[in-house]
Write a protein that holds these residues in place. Structure first.
Motif, PDB file in Angstrom:
ATOM      1  N   CYS A 137     -47.540  11.768  31.205  1.00  0.00           N
ATOM      2  CA  CYS A 137     -46.121  11.604  30.895  1.00  0.00           C
ATOM      3  C   CYS A 137     -45.310  12.487  31.838  1.00  0.00           C
ATOM      4  O   CYS A 137     -45.776  13.539  32.267  1.00  0.00           O
ATOM      5  N   GLU A 138     -44.102  12.060  32.151  1.00  0.00           N
ATOM      6  CA  GLU A 138     -43.269  12.790  33.109  1.00  0.00           C
ATOM      7  C   GLU A 138     -42.542  13.954  32.455  1.00  0.00           C
ATOM      8  O   GLU A 138     -42.244  14.956  33.108  1.00  0.00           O
ATOM      9  N   ILE A 139     -42.231  13.797  31.182  1.00  0.00           N
ATOM     10  CA  ILE A 139     -41.415  14.788  30.484  1.00  0.00           C
ATOM     11  C   ILE A 139     -41.742  14.688  29.007  1.00  0.00           C
ATOM     12  O   ILE A 139     -42.210  13.642  28.539  1.00  0.00           O
ATOM     13  N   THR A 199     -39.692  24.397  31.478  1.00  0.00           N
ATOM     14  CA  THR A 199     -39.007  23.971  30.252  1.00  0.00           C
ATOM     15  C   THR A 199     -37.493  24.096  30.372  1.00  0.00           C
ATOM     16  O   THR A 199     -36.964  24.873  31.172  1.00  0.00           O
ATOM     17  N   ARG A 200     -36.826  23.318  29.543  1.00  0.00           N
ATOM     18  CA  ARG A 200     -35.376  23.369  29.390  1.00  0.00           C
ATOM     19  C   ARG A 200     -35.076  23.323  27.898  1.00  0.00           C
ATOM     20  O   ARG A 200     -35.447  22.372  27.214  1.00  0.00           O
ATOM     21  N   THR A 210     -38.121  32.309  15.714  1.00  0.00           N
ATOM     22  CA  THR A 210     -37.805  30.885  15.790  1.00  0.00           C
ATOM     23  C   THR A 210     -38.700  30.242  16.847  1.00  0.00           C
ATOM     24  O   THR A 210     -39.402  30.928  17.595  1.00  0.00           O
ATOM     25  N   THR A 211     -38.667  28.933  16.913  1.00  0.00           N
ATOM     26  CA  THR A 211     -39.442  28.198  17.910  1.00  0.00           C
ATOM     27  C   THR A 211     -38.564  27.096  18.500  1.00  0.00           C
ATOM     28  O   THR A 211     -38.431  26.015  17.924  1.00  0.00           O
ATOM     29  N   PRO A 212     -37.900  27.384  19.615  1.00  0.00           N
ATOM     30  CA  PRO A 212     -36.948  26.425  20.185  1.00  0.00           C
ATOM     31  C   PRO A 212     -37.596  25.094  20.559  1.00  0.00           C
ATOM     32  O   PRO A 212     -38.761  25.041  20.963  1.00  0.00           O
ATOM     33  N   VAL A 213     -36.831  24.033  20.431  1.00  0.00           N
ATOM     34  CA  VAL A 213     -37.247  22.719  20.921  1.00  0.00           C
ATOM     35  C   VAL A 213     -36.847  22.633  22.389  1.00  0.00           C
ATOM     36  O   VAL A 213     -35.688  22.896  22.747  1.00  0.00           O
ATOM     37  N   VAL A 214     -37.798  22.267  23.239  1.00  0.00           N
ATOM     38  CA  VAL A 214     -37.553  22.220  24.679  1.00  0.00           C
ATOM     39  C   VAL A 214     -38.021  20.883  25.252  1.00  0.00           C
ATOM     40  O   VAL A 214     -38.824  20.172  24.645  1.00  0.00           O
ATOM     41  N   LEU A 215     -37.511  20.561  26.404  1.00  0.00           N
ATOM     42  CA  LEU A 215     -38.088  19.519  27.232  1.00  0.00           C
ATOM     43  C   LEU A 215     -38.992  20.201  28.249  1.00  0.00           C
ATOM     44  O   LEU A 215     -38.618  21.230  28.832  1.00  0.00           O
ATOM     45  N   GLY A 216     -40.180  19.660  28.457  1.00  0.00           N
ATOM     46  CA  GLY A 216     -41.105  20.253  29.407  1.00  0.00           C
ATOM     47  C   GLY A 216     -41.593  19.229  30.423  1.00  0.00           C
ATOM     48  O   GLY A 216     -41.737  18.047  30.098  1.00  0.00           O
TER      49      GLY A 216
END
Length: 300
Positions: free
Chosen positions: A147-149, A163-164, A271-277
């Motif tokens: 997968c690309e992202i 990550t973003r 906390t556990t941030p939601v990111v794009l990787g």
């Protein structure tokens, strides 16, 4: 410098064999004969001087360790060539092709449907596909190029991922509708000592929840383990125990229609941030557009 004589078509066939698990499946996907697939693989292996695929009548086609490394590069090259093709057709202001998005299973319902529907509406030339799994599984999919992202929690990520951050929110306690603490504005985990705890057990969630209990000075004693978010909520709704959640559905009811109450934690916990990787390196234009789209879509 002598560059290997490799074609994009050969790389596409390698990807098809890896994803279908057989030369027959790859031929059907690519609309060519099995002989064409076999010839392309042989030429690719000869050009790279590597054994990429092992074929057997019983197990089909299996990618070797060297093949897996080449496969990751092949996916990036084919994706980049897809972008180049769009540019060459005079569509420099548009993006196209197939974008495969990964997602950590427990957060998939909160992100994939909205992201896919709105992104494809904004970019009709892009077709979005998705895979889901545990964080380690999706992390490996990202690094390998499957997968690309991907949508991930920023926790225990495999090396090689950029990550973003999309958003971050504190966890809450899930309680049944008749629980003694349901009307509290906030709850300390120590107040739940002795109550049965339902753990959402999809790696690496247990490590995170243990860090939450440790920060609150409470002991995590697991009574039940659920492999799905909705099963954990349904167990809570039936009064079988309490749980902790980071994601909060818009509707506070289980599949059975029973109420589930989400109460903020009084404790200061991680906390556990939601990111794009994505794999280290530049994104394809469609993946960059998807990242920008999701940043706006899920902004708090």
């Amino acid at each position: 410098m002598n560059l290997p004589n490799v074609t994009v078509r050969q790389l596409e066939y390698l990807i098809a064999v890896a994803e279908t698990g057989s030369v027959t499946g790859a031929a059907a996907r690519c609309h060519v004969t099995q002989g064409a697939i076999s010839l392309a693989l042989s030429e690719l292996e000869r050009a790279l001087d590597l054994r990429l695929v092992v074929r057997s009548p019983r197990r089909g086609a299996t990618v070797t360790a060297a093949g897996a490394r080449v496969l990751a590069d092949a996916r990036r090259v084919v994706g980049a060539m897809g972008d180049l093709g769009v540019e060459a057709r005079g569509l420099s202001q548009k993006i196209g092709g197939v974008l495969t998005v990964g997602c950590y299973t427990p957060i998939a319902p909160f992100h994939l449907p909205a992201a896919i529907a709105t992104f494809e509406r904004a970019h009709p030339e892009v077709s979005v596909r998705f895979v889901e799994g545990s964080l380690p599984e999706i992390g490996e999919d990202v690094v390998s190029g499957r997968c690309e992202i991907a949508f991930l929690y920023d926790q225990d990520l495999v090396p090689g991922i950029t990550t973003r951050t999309l958003y971050d929110q504190p966890p809450k306690v899930l309680l049944p509708a008749d629980h003694r603490l349901r009307r509290r504005r906030a709850v300390a985990l120590r107040e739940l000592a002795g109550d049965p705890f339902v753990l959402l057990d999809v790696p690496p969630s247990e490590r995170y929840f243990r860090s939450v209990f440790a920060a609150a000075g409470a002991e995590m004693v697991v009574t039940h383990r659920a492999r799905s978010f909705e099963l954990a909520r349904s167990l809570v709704a039936r009064g079988i125990g309490y749980s902790i959640t980071v994601q909060q559905p818009a509707l506070g009811r289980s599949y059975e229609g029973l109420e589930v109450v989400a109460v903020p934690l009084r404790d200061e916990v991680p906390t556990t941030p939601v990111v794009l990787g994505w794999a280290n390196g530049p994104l394809t234009r469609r993946a960059q557009a998807f990242a920008d789209h999701c940043a706006a879509l899920f902004a708090q």
